[in-house]
Design an enzyme around this catalytic site. Structure first.
Site, mmCIF file in Angstrom:
data_model
loop_
_atom_site.group_PDB
_atom_site.id
_atom_site.type_symbol
_atom_site.label_atom_id
_atom_site.label_comp_id
_atom_site.label_asym_id
_atom_site.label_seq_id
_atom_site.Cartn_x
_atom_site.Cartn_y
_atom_site.Cartn_z
ATOM 1 N N ASP A 128 -10.987 -2.148 10.972
ATOM 2 C CA ASP A 128 -11.370 -2.319 9.572
ATOM 3 C C ASP A 128 -10.838 -3.657 9.061
ATOM 4 O OD1 ASP A 128 -12.676 -1.570 7.277
ATOM 5 O OD2 ASP A 128 -10.973 -0.456 6.466
ATOM 6 N N HIS A 135 -12.378 -7.439 -3.918
ATOM 7 C CA HIS A 135 -11.543 -6.243 -3.748
ATOM 8 C C HIS A 135 -10.099 -6.666 -3.460
ATOM 9 C CE1 HIS A 135 -10.202 -2.280 -2.299
ATOM 10 N NE2 HIS A 135 -9.733 -2.886 -1.226
ATOM 11 N N GLU A 200 -14.016 4.014 -0.066
ATOM 12 C CA GLU A 200 -14.182 2.557 -0.045
ATOM 13 C C GLU A 200 -15.587 2.230 0.440
ATOM 14 O OE1 GLU A 200 -10.932 0.761 2.141
ATOM 15 O OE2 GLU A 200 -9.606 0.900 0.382
ATOM 16 N N GLU A 202 -18.122 0.066 2.178
ATOM 17 C CA GLU A 202 -18.046 -0.990 3.192
ATOM 18 C C GLU A 202 -19.344 -1.088 3.991
ATOM 19 O OE1 GLU A 202 -14.523 -1.215 5.555
ATOM 20 O OE2 GLU A 202 -13.249 -0.227 4.046
ATOM 21 N N ASP A 234 -14.721 4.269 3.985
ATOM 22 C CA ASP A 234 -13.337 4.348 4.472
ATOM 23 C C ASP A 234 -12.538 5.200 3.487
ATOM 24 O OD1 ASP A 234 -10.869 3.895 5.642
ATOM 25 O OD2 ASP A 234 -10.638 1.897 4.746
ATOM 26 N N ARG A 238 -4.680 7.477 -1.445
ATOM 27 C CA ARG A 238 -3.881 6.389 -2.037
ATOM 28 C C ARG A 238 -2.402 6.723 -2.161
ATOM 29 N NH1 ARG A 238 -7.183 2.427 -0.827
ATOM 30 N NH2 ARG A 238 -9.187 2.563 -1.889
ATOM 31 N N GLN A 241 -0.961 6.463 1.279
ATOM 32 C CA GLN A 241 -0.975 5.030 1.628
ATOM 33 C C GLN A 241 0.191 4.277 0.985
ATOM 34 O OE1 GLN A 241 -4.684 3.155 0.537
ATOM 35 N NE2 GLN A 241 -4.157 1.185 1.434
ATOM 36 N N LYS A 254 -5.711 6.762 6.149
ATOM 37 C CA LYS A 254 -7.080 6.340 6.431
ATOM 38 C C LYS A 254 -7.694 7.091 7.607
ATOM 39 C CE LYS A 254 -7.120 2.448 3.812
ATOM 40 N NZ LYS A 254 -8.201 2.038 2.910
ATOM 41 N N THR A 258 -13.628 8.816 8.605
ATOM 42 C CA THR A 258 -14.415 7.668 8.149
ATOM 43 C C THR A 258 -15.870 8.073 8.307
ATOM 44 O OG1 THR A 258 -12.711 6.157 8.956
ATOM 45 C CG2 THR A 258 -14.880 5.207 8.509
ATOM 46 N N GLU A 375 -9.788 0.522 -7.917
ATOM 47 C CA GLU A 375 -10.104 -0.608 -8.786
ATOM 48 C C GLU A 375 -10.691 -0.153 -10.124
ATOM 49 O OE1 GLU A 375 -12.140 -2.011 -5.064
ATOM 50 O OE2 GLU A 375 -12.124 -3.880 -6.205
HETATM 51 CA CA CA Z 1 -11.020 -0.269 4.108
#
Ligand code: CA
Length: 428
Positions: A128, A135, A200, A202, A234, A238, A241, A254, A258, A375
């Site tokens: 990744d 971002h 996420e 992507e 993804d 949080r 993380q 993570k 996925t 975000e």
């Molecule tokens: Ca990612």
């Protein structure tokens, strides 16, 4: 190759189809009624069974179809561009209006709704990246308001080695992970279900032929090693993380799942939607020579509109439309896909057919263009209000995230990627 814009397909649903008109022809792996997984091509609301139509192909195109046997596209990816283009050219003939293949419709076409989609390839390695500069800046600002980007960002396509074993096709449920988190104001962690579950947005990049260990793929050759593209979510915990990521980066936050869209959209289908890589802002360094190639700078970027939608269980019960969380674009990539390939292999690391790259979250600079809840809600400070009267900071059980992508250009048929869906279910 110019797009056969005016050509229509005898598969009526393909003409004007949102994702899969004749001009797209993505490959995937499907099964029907519990059959063994096999390769197919999306055309409108149908899937062309490549194996059932094998005798329609010869030469390089037949070699390509034969390489898709066995329910995995790895050998097909390994063949590279030549056979892939030959296959596309033959498919364009076979599926165009007037083709005799129409007389074999019952034998070679399946309704997509009757089919189950699988991962298109065996994925040995998943990496990744972090090339969405908006971002990177948005997230960096949450932690370092005065210095959002670290100094390496504009020199190195940043990435980390992800977990290949838990990549799943669209539609697979997303079990809320459990793990260690550090509650605010505490010094000791607790263990339990993730409370700050996020997605996420992507772009996924499928690797083609690849390189032997010790060899590097030159930037000028890198595009030849990209087999196709998909959407990638993804999923990110949080709170897990935040506690685990220093000093070595994300790990269990993570690797629980996925999700990817199951259709592989080829470089040839995306040809009309290529763009020059946006000029770097004044004062930014030029890429080092091993990452710089004129052809890549002139046409190595992609103009793909990306969309994120949310529905909750309550919204679905009330038949409320999905809430759009973001509309973004792949033009927010600071590095091209070819630069990612060149960088990944420059130290001699072996890339293999069927390896998968994620681009990193592709946010735009404006509200309404952010590719993660981190975000949108500024790390849980703001709330999102939904038509059901519900509010969200992070994902709740029953929430479904839907990623979509679409390419448009005046004078060309639009194509899409299909969907990448996932519904959150409660922790065990
Ligand atoms: Ca990612």
């Amino acid at each position: 190759m110019t797009q056969p814009t005016l050509t229509r397909s005898w598969v009526a649903s393909a003409n004007g189809h949102r994702d899969f008109p004749l001009q797209n022809l993505p490959l995937g792996v499907f099964s029907i009624n519990g059959s063994a997984p096999r390769s197919g091509v999306a055309i409108g609301d149908s899937i062309l069974d490549l194996h059932a139509a094998l005798d329609e192909f010869e030469g390089e195109a037949r070699r390509a179809v034969e390489a898709t046997a066995g329910g995995q596209l790895n050998s097909f990816f390994e063949l590279g561009r030549g056979p892939r283009v030959a296959l596309r050219e033959r498919l364009l003939e076979l599926l165009a209006e007037g083709s005799k293949l129409q007389t074999r419709e019952a034998q070679v076409l399946h309704r997509a709704v009757d089919c189950q989609m699988h991962l298109p390839a065996k994925i040995s390695d998943y990496t990744d990246f972090y090339v969405g500069i908006e971002h990177a800046q948005n997230v960096g600002k949450l932690f370092r308001p005065d210095n959002p980007l670290l100094p390496n960002y504009k020199y190195v396509p940043i990435g980390y080695h992800g977990r290949a074993s838990t990549i799943r096709p669209s539609g697979t449920e997303v079990r809320r992970p459990k793990g260690q988190t550090l509650p605010a104001g505490q010094t000791e962690p607790t263990f339990g279900p993730c409370a700050r579950l996020d997605y996420e947005l992507e772009l996924g990049i499928w690797i083609g032929p690849g390189n032997a260990m010790g060899d590097a793929i030159a930037i000028g050759d890198a595009a030849e090693h990209i087999a196709g593209f998909c959407l990638l979510n993804d999923w990110s915990a949080r709170d897990i993380q935040a506690w685990e990521y220093q000093p070595l980066g994300p790990f269990l936050s993570k690797s629980f799942i996925t999700s990817i869209s199951p259709w592989v959209v080829t470089a040839e289908a995306l040809e009309p939607f290529r763009k020059a890589q946006p000029a770097r802002p004044e004062g930014d360094p030029q890429p080092l020579p091993y990452l710089l190639d004129n052809r890549d700078q002139n046409a190595g970027a992609l103009d793909i509109e990306l969309e994120v939608l949310l529905t909750t269980a309550s919204m679905r019960e009330q038949n409320l439309p999905a809430h759009r969380l973001a509309l973004s674009n792949t033009q927010h990539m600071y590095w091209t896909a070819a630069q990612m390939v060149a960088h990944h292999s420059v130290n001699g690391c072996q890339l293999q057919a069927g390896d998968l790259f994620g681009s990193g979250t592709l946010s735009g600079p404006q509200p309404g263009q952010f590719g993660s809840l981190l975000e949108i809600t500024e790390g849980g400070k703001k709330t999102i209000e939904l038509a059901s009267g519900e509010v969200r900071k992070f994902l709740e059980d029953g929430d479904e995230i839907i990623l979509r992508a679409r390419c448009r250009r005046e004078g060309f048929a639009s194509i899409g990627f299909g969907e990448c869906r996932g519904t959150v279910v409660a922790a065990h």
